[in-house]
Design an enzyme around this catalytic site. Structure first.
Site, PDB file in Angstrom:
ATOM      1  N   GLY A   1       3.239 -49.004  70.598  1.00 48.03           N
ATOM      2  CA  GLY A   1       2.751 -49.815  69.487  1.00 48.03           C
ATOM      3  C   GLY A   1       3.178 -51.275  69.598  1.00 48.03           C
TER       4      GLY A   1
ATOM      5  N   GLU B   1       0.658 -52.797  71.653  1.00 46.92           N
ATOM      6  CA  GLU B   1      -0.602 -52.803  70.894  1.00 46.92           C
ATOM      7  C   GLU B   1      -0.624 -53.897  69.834  1.00 46.92           C
ATOM      8  OE1 GLU B   1      -0.206 -48.563  70.068  1.00 46.92           O
ATOM      9  OE2 GLU B   1      -2.161 -48.246  71.009  1.00 46.92           O
TER      10      GLU B   1
ATOM     11  N   GLU C   1       3.154 -43.665  75.754  1.00 47.43           N
ATOM     12  CA  GLU C   1       2.920 -42.528  74.842  1.00 47.43           C
ATOM     13  C   GLU C   1       2.709 -41.218  75.582  1.00 47.43           C
ATOM     14  OE1 GLU C   1       1.469 -45.524  74.601  1.00 47.43           O
ATOM     15  OE2 GLU C   1       1.410 -46.188  72.517  1.00 47.43           O
TER      16      GLU C   1
ATOM     17  N   ALA D   1       6.008 -47.623  68.047  1.00 46.85           N
ATOM     18  CA  ALA D   1       6.100 -46.974  66.743  1.00 46.85           C
ATOM     19  C   ALA D   1       7.435 -46.225  66.699  1.00 46.85           C
ATOM     20  CB  ALA D   1       4.930 -46.010  66.560  1.00 46.85           C
TER      21      ALA D   1
HETATM   22  C1  HXC Z   1      12.642 -45.129  67.472  1.00 38.85           C
HETATM   23  C2  HXC Z   1      13.773 -46.180  69.151  1.00 38.85           C
HETATM   24  C3  HXC Z   1      12.561 -46.468  69.818  1.00 38.85           C
HETATM   25  C4  HXC Z   1      11.348 -46.041  69.200  1.00 38.85           C
HETATM   26  C5  HXC Z   1      14.183 -47.257  70.999  1.00 38.85           C
HETATM   27  N1  HXC Z   1      14.738 -46.694  69.924  1.00 38.85           N
HETATM   28  N2  HXC Z   1      12.855 -47.125  70.963  1.00 38.85           N
HETATM   29  N3  HXC Z   1      13.803 -45.536  67.988  1.00 38.85           N
HETATM   30  N4  HXC Z   1      11.450 -45.367  68.053  1.00 38.85           N
HETATM   31  N5  HXC Z   1      10.146 -46.298  69.712  1.00 38.85           N
HETATM   32  C6  HXC Z   1      16.154 -46.618  69.596  1.00 38.85           C
HETATM   33  C7  HXC Z   1      16.894 -45.597  70.414  1.00 38.85           C
HETATM   34  O1  HXC Z   1      16.728 -44.307  69.889  1.00 38.85           O
HETATM   35  C8  HXC Z   1      18.310 -46.099  70.307  1.00 38.85           C
HETATM   36  O2  HXC Z   1      18.867 -45.765  69.051  1.00 38.85           O
HETATM   37  C9  HXC Z   1      18.130 -47.604  70.312  1.00 38.85           C
HETATM   38  O3  HXC Z   1      16.786 -47.849  69.899  1.00 38.85           O
HETATM   39  C10 HXC Z   1      18.331 -48.230  71.680  1.00 38.85           C
HETATM   40  O4  HXC Z   1      17.498 -47.558  72.591  1.00 38.85           O
HETATM   41  P1  HXC Z   1      18.003 -46.995  73.997  1.00 38.85           P
HETATM   42  O5  HXC Z   1      17.013 -46.005  74.438  1.00 38.85           O
HETATM   43  O6  HXC Z   1      19.412 -46.535  73.898  1.00 38.85           O
HETATM   44  O7  HXC Z   1      17.967 -48.319  74.875  1.00 38.85           O
HETATM   45  P2  HXC Z   1      17.704 -48.441  76.444  1.00 38.85           P
HETATM   46  O8  HXC Z   1      18.472 -47.385  77.179  1.00 38.85           O
HETATM   47  O9  HXC Z   1      17.966 -49.875  76.780  1.00 38.85           O
HETATM   48  O10 HXC Z   1      16.151 -48.112  76.659  1.00 38.85           O
HETATM   49  C11 HXC Z   1      15.191 -48.987  76.114  1.00 38.85           C
HETATM   50  C12 HXC Z   1      13.786 -48.311  76.132  1.00 38.85           C
HETATM   51  C13 HXC Z   1      13.885 -46.929  75.427  1.00 38.85           C
HETATM   52  C14 HXC Z   1      13.326 -48.116  77.595  1.00 38.85           C
HETATM   53  C15 HXC Z   1      12.825 -49.240  75.422  1.00 38.85           C
HETATM   54  O11 HXC Z   1      14.513 -47.122  74.144  1.00 38.85           O
HETATM   55  C16 HXC Z   1      12.567 -46.270  75.205  1.00 38.85           C
HETATM   56  O12 HXC Z   1      11.979 -45.704  76.119  1.00 38.85           O
HETATM   57  N6  HXC Z   1      12.077 -46.297  73.938  1.00 38.85           N
HETATM   58  C17 HXC Z   1      10.856 -45.615  73.586  1.00 38.85           C
HETATM   59  C18 HXC Z   1       9.655 -46.385  74.045  1.00 38.85           C
HETATM   60  C19 HXC Z   1       8.362 -45.663  73.691  1.00 38.85           C
HETATM   61  O13 HXC Z   1       8.136 -44.515  74.085  1.00 38.85           O
HETATM   62  N7  HXC Z   1       7.498 -46.320  72.890  1.00 38.85           N
HETATM   63  C20 HXC Z   1       6.253 -45.731  72.444  1.00 38.85           C
HETATM   64  C21 HXC Z   1       6.434 -45.089  71.099  1.00 38.85           C
HETATM   65  S1  HXC Z   1       4.975 -44.237  70.559  1.00 38.85           S
HETATM   66  P3  HXC Z   1      19.977 -44.605  68.894  1.00 38.85           P
HETATM   67  O14 HXC Z   1      20.419 -44.747  67.483  1.00 38.85           O
HETATM   68  O15 HXC Z   1      19.283 -43.335  69.169  1.00 38.85           O
HETATM   69  O16 HXC Z   1      21.038 -44.941  69.906  1.00 38.85           O
HETATM   70  C22 HXC Z   1       3.999 -45.453  69.967  1.00 38.85           C
HETATM   71  C23 HXC Z   1       2.658 -45.009  69.472  1.00 38.85           C
HETATM   72  C24 HXC Z   1       1.928 -46.120  68.791  1.00 38.85           C
HETATM   73  O17 HXC Z   1       4.319 -46.592  69.965  1.00 38.85           O
HETATM   74  C25 HXC Z   1       0.737 -45.603  68.061  1.00 38.85           C
HETATM   75  C26 HXC Z   1       0.195 -46.619  67.074  1.00 38.85           C
HETATM   76  C27 HXC Z   1      -0.927 -46.104  66.203  1.00 38.85           C
END
Ligand code: HXC
Length: 295
Positions: free
Chosen positions: A146, A149, A169, A103
């Site tokens: 997400g 999911e 998360e 998400a």
């Molecule tokens: C918003 C995101 C994002 C996310 C990555 N980006 N994941 N933006 N939401 N979930 C953005 C980063 O901010 C960045 O933009 C760009 O994508 C590239 O990401 P990097 O982090 O620079 O890349 P990298 O170093 O290769 O790392 C990749 C990664 C990391 C390991 C996947 O991005 C990461 O940990 N992302 C979050 C993963 C996460 O926690 N997902 C769960 C979300 S909560 P900018 O512009 O800042 O450079 C969820 C709840 C669901 O999903 C509930 C459903 C009901």
């Protein structure tokens, strides 16, 4: 690959008439419009153009599932459900770095309890799981939060060799909210599901296959063609009976064994009311290819 493009606006007009399985021909005509999606690419692929392809395409954010993207996915799914030519759908991420990194955290970060609880935040994502036509997730790169999911809402998951599945998360101070604590445990068992949800550590494609989350792993560049090949095979069968099979398999997740076996038997019996069951068996006996009519 001839593209089927649709306008979001036109599709929304078809919503009220949306039929989950066998749509009226007028709805499939709504497909032939110019593209108007911002976050996804939508096309029909396969030799018979009977596979619906949805490609998440928000590369700058690793296909993070912002509201706009999920609304477009819902629109495209409804269109494919209504398109009588489409027998199976493939959901993938553009490029090989991410299926979806979850998400959109930036979009979520300012939300308050009253808003998310009161508005049943992200409840509409479940539309993907309610799709009657089969959906294959083709996962290259990250399927996190997400992203993992929505892959699990699909019926089959294929992975590229470098795919990573995870529920991170916990590191954001929250928990999975779209099936990560429920569908994951049914796919991989309690110990691994608990480990993934409590540590946030991802698993590799190979680990995911071993655990049963993923059915096949391919070299990254072969993933989508292989998913399309499987989708074409599914689409070659009776859409009516495919929907019955999907419903019966999914019912097993929610029923006791006794209830599930009874449900299965009744659907099996119901298949005898179809022309396609008659045709399938007649074709076998007559040593020819079945010509299904989805009836
Ligand atoms: C918003 C995101 C994002 C996310 C990555 N980006 N994941 N933006 N939401 N979930 C953005 C980063 O901010 C960045 O933009 C760009 O994508 C590239 O990401 P990097 O982090 O620079 O890349 P990298 O170093 O290769 O790392 C990749 C990664 C990391 C390991 C996947 O991005 C990461 O940990 N992302 C979050 C993963 C996460 O926690 N997902 C769960 C979300 S909560 P900018 O512009 O800042 O450079 C969820 C709840 C669901 O999903 C509930 C459903 C009901």
């Amino acid at each position: 690959m001839a593209a089927l493009r649709v306008t979001a606006q036109k599709l929304l007009q078809t919503n009220s008439a949306f039929s989950p399985l066998l749509a009226v021909p007028a709805l499939s005509r709504a497909c032939h419009h110019e593209p108007n999606f911002e976050y996804i690419n939508v096309s029909k692929v396969g030799e018979k153009q009977n596979v619906g392809m949805i490609e998440l395409n928000r590369p700058k954010a690793l296909n993070a599932l912002c509201d706009g993207l999920m609304a477009e996915v819902q629109t495209a799914l409804k269109q494919f459900e209504a398109d009588t030519d489409v027998g199976c759908i493939v959901l993938t991420g553009a490029g090989q770095k991410a299926f979806a990194a979850g998400a959109d955290i930036k979009e979520m970060s300012g939300r308050q309890f009253q808003e998310v609880f009161g508005g049943n935040f992200l409840a509409h994502w479940s539309h993907l799981a309610d799709t009657t036509k089969p959906v294959i997730a083709a996962v290259n790169g990250y399927a996190l939060g997400g992203g993992c999911e929505i892959a699990m809402m699909c019926d089959i998951i294929y992975a590229g060799e470098k795919a990573r599945f995870g529920q991170p998360e916990i590191a954001l101070g929250t928990i999975p909210g779209a099936g990560g604590t429920q569908r994951l445990i049914r796919a991989v068992g309690k110990s691994l599901a608990m480990e993934m949800c409590l540590t946030g550590n991802p698993i590799t494609a190979q680990e995911a296959q071993q655990a049963g989350l993923v059915s096949k792993v391919f070299p990254a560049d072969q993933l989508v063609p292989e998913a399309v090949k499987t989708a074409e095979k599914i689409a070659s069968h009776s859409k009516l009976v495919v929907a019955m099979a999907k419903e019966a398999v999914n019912a097993s997740q929610e029923m006791t064994l006794r209830e599930g076996l009874r449900f299965e038997k009744r659907i099996f019996h119901a298949s005898f009311a179809t022309n396609d069951r008659r045709e399938g068996m007649a074709a076998f006996v007559e040593k020819r290819k079945a010509d299904f009519t989805d009836s």
